[in-house]
Write a protein that holds these residues in place. Structure first.
Motif, PDB file in Angstrom:
ATOM      1  N   ASN A 100     -10.541   3.483   7.771  1.00  0.00           N
ATOM      2  CA  ASN A 100      -9.556   2.523   7.279  1.00  0.00           C
ATOM      3  C   ASN A 100      -9.799   1.130   7.839  1.00  0.00           C
ATOM      4  O   ASN A 100      -9.690   0.134   7.121  1.00  0.00           O
ATOM      5  CB  ASN A 100      -8.140   2.978   7.650  1.00  0.00           C
ATOM      6  CG  ASN A 100      -7.624   4.075   6.747  1.00  0.00           C
ATOM      7  OD1 ASN A 100      -8.336   4.565   5.867  1.00  0.00           O
ATOM      8  ND2 ASN A 100      -6.391   4.480   6.973  1.00  0.00           N
ATOM      9  N   GLU A 120      -3.697   7.490   1.986  1.00  0.00           N
ATOM     10  CA  GLU A 120      -3.744   6.092   2.412  1.00  0.00           C
ATOM     11  C   GLU A 120      -5.178   5.562   2.353  1.00  0.00           C
ATOM     12  O   GLU A 120      -5.429   4.455   1.851  1.00  0.00           O
ATOM     13  CB  GLU A 120      -3.190   5.981   3.836  1.00  0.00           C
ATOM     14  CG  GLU A 120      -3.118   4.568   4.378  1.00  0.00           C
ATOM     15  CD  GLU A 120      -2.440   4.556   5.728  1.00  0.00           C
ATOM     16  OE1 GLU A 120      -1.424   3.865   5.890  1.00  0.00           O
ATOM     17  OE2 GLU A 120      -2.914   5.273   6.647  1.00  0.00           O
ATOM     18  N   ALA A 167       0.823  -1.215   0.000  1.00  0.00           N
ATOM     19  CA  ALA A 167       0.000   0.000   0.000  1.00  0.00           C
ATOM     20  C   ALA A 167       0.859   1.268   0.000  1.00  0.00           C
ATOM     21  O   ALA A 167       0.536   2.250  -0.677  1.00  0.00           O
ATOM     22  CB  ALA A 167      -0.944  -0.002   1.198  1.00  0.00           C
ATOM     23  N   THR A 220       0.164  -3.322   4.499  1.00  0.00           N
ATOM     24  CA  THR A 220      -0.293  -1.969   4.798  1.00  0.00           C
ATOM     25  C   THR A 220       0.760  -1.202   5.586  1.00  0.00           C
ATOM     26  O   THR A 220       1.690  -1.790   6.148  1.00  0.00           O
ATOM     27  CB  THR A 220      -1.591  -1.994   5.622  1.00  0.00           C
ATOM     28  OG1 THR A 220      -1.322  -2.659   6.871  1.00  0.00           O
ATOM     29  CG2 THR A 220      -2.692  -2.730   4.886  1.00  0.00           C
ATOM     30  N   LEU A 252     -10.403  -2.208   5.618  1.00  0.00           N
ATOM     31  CA  LEU A 252      -9.576  -3.402   5.723  1.00  0.00           C
ATOM     32  C   LEU A 252     -10.428  -4.639   5.975  1.00  0.00           C
ATOM     33  O   LEU A 252     -10.235  -5.687   5.340  1.00  0.00           O
ATOM     34  CB  LEU A 252      -8.544  -3.233   6.844  1.00  0.00           C
ATOM     35  CG  LEU A 252      -7.445  -2.199   6.594  1.00  0.00           C
ATOM     36  CD1 LEU A 252      -6.634  -1.950   7.859  1.00  0.00           C
ATOM     37  CD2 LEU A 252      -6.534  -2.646   5.469  1.00  0.00           C
ATOM     38  N   ALA A 298      -2.128   2.357   9.275  1.00  0.00           N
ATOM     39  CA  ALA A 298      -3.356   2.160   8.493  1.00  0.00           C
ATOM     40  C   ALA A 298      -4.589   1.942   9.362  1.00  0.00           C
ATOM     41  O   ALA A 298      -5.712   2.177   8.922  1.00  0.00           O
ATOM     42  CB  ALA A 298      -3.193   0.989   7.525  1.00  0.00           C
ATOM     43  N   LEU A 333      -6.680   2.444   0.010  1.00  0.00           N
ATOM     44  CA  LEU A 333      -7.414   1.302   0.565  1.00  0.00           C
ATOM     45  C   LEU A 333      -8.801   1.198  -0.060  1.00  0.00           C
ATOM     46  O   LEU A 333      -9.280   0.099  -0.338  1.00  0.00           O
ATOM     47  CB  LEU A 333      -7.518   1.428   2.085  1.00  0.00           C
ATOM     48  CG  LEU A 333      -6.199   1.316   2.861  1.00  0.00           C
ATOM     49  CD1 LEU A 333      -6.450   1.495   4.353  1.00  0.00           C
ATOM     50  CD2 LEU A 333      -5.514  -0.020   2.592  1.00  0.00           C
TER      51      LEU A 333
END
Length: 200
Positions: free
Chosen positions: A99, A72, A44, A89, A103, A93, A76
């Protein structure tokens, strides 16, 4: 009940996502795991650098951590397409709720749990490569790392489907442990099925 929450949500996008503090071995283990599984590896942080046209250190120096975190989240969010890969990541993150939700939606999340001495040792070895790891603060490395771990460990644990303690293990052993658990949970066979659909 390893991965039980993930497996209950059949039909989720299948990515194997590695989280953990900086210098915990996510990228190195991720590359090895991707070879074992026969699927691509994605970093990432490298994607952020590619889209920004500059290093993470440059982004932070010129525009601040807030801009890096914004980018970021964008990366994602962009990884929601139905492809199979191992994703490493950045250490921070998990800091935002958005985030963490991204994920969890994207795949199975594995936390590489490294202890303070190991992280500090690796960061000191990386001094020559400071451009890849901008400092989080201007203070003492050990104290800074201790504070970061205290803040982020509960977030890593809350986000992860499975945790691997990396103490006294080399990268091969860590990758093997993850692979065994994925096999045990039936995720490897699921990856093989999805790979046929998503990887030419």
């Amino acid at each position: 009940q390893i991965f039980s929450g993930f497996l209950a949500g059949a039909g989720q996008i299948m990515k194997i996502i590695l989280i953990g503090c900086r210098a915990s071995g996510k990228s190195t283990v991720g590359r090895l795991l991707s070879r074992k599984l026969g699927i691509p590896f994605v970093d990432a942080d490298r994607l952020i650098e590619k889209t920004a046209g500059m290093s993470i250190a440059e982004i932070v120096a010129l525009k601040g951590w807030q801009e890096f975190r914004r980018r970021e989240t964008q990366i994602l969010a962009s990884l929601q397409e139905p492809t199979v890969c191992v994703l490493a990541t950045g250490g921070g993150a998990v800091l935002t709720d958005e985030n963490r939700k991204l994920l969890k939606k994207t795949g199975v999340v594995i936390y590489l749990k490294a202890d303070l001495p190991d992280v500090v040792e690796r960061l000191r070895r990386d001094v020559k490569h400071a451009n890849s790891r901008p400092p989080l603060a201007a203070g003492d490395l050990i104290e800074e790392t201790r504070v970061v771990l205290a803040e982020r460990t509960p977030l890593y644990e809350a986000t992860a489907d499975y945790s691997v303690d990396t103490r006294n293990k080399n990268i091969v052993q860590v990758a093997e442990e993850i692979n065994r658990q994925l096999l045990k949970a039936g995720i490897v066979s699921e990856i093989k099925t999805l790979k046929k659909k998503t990887i030419p």
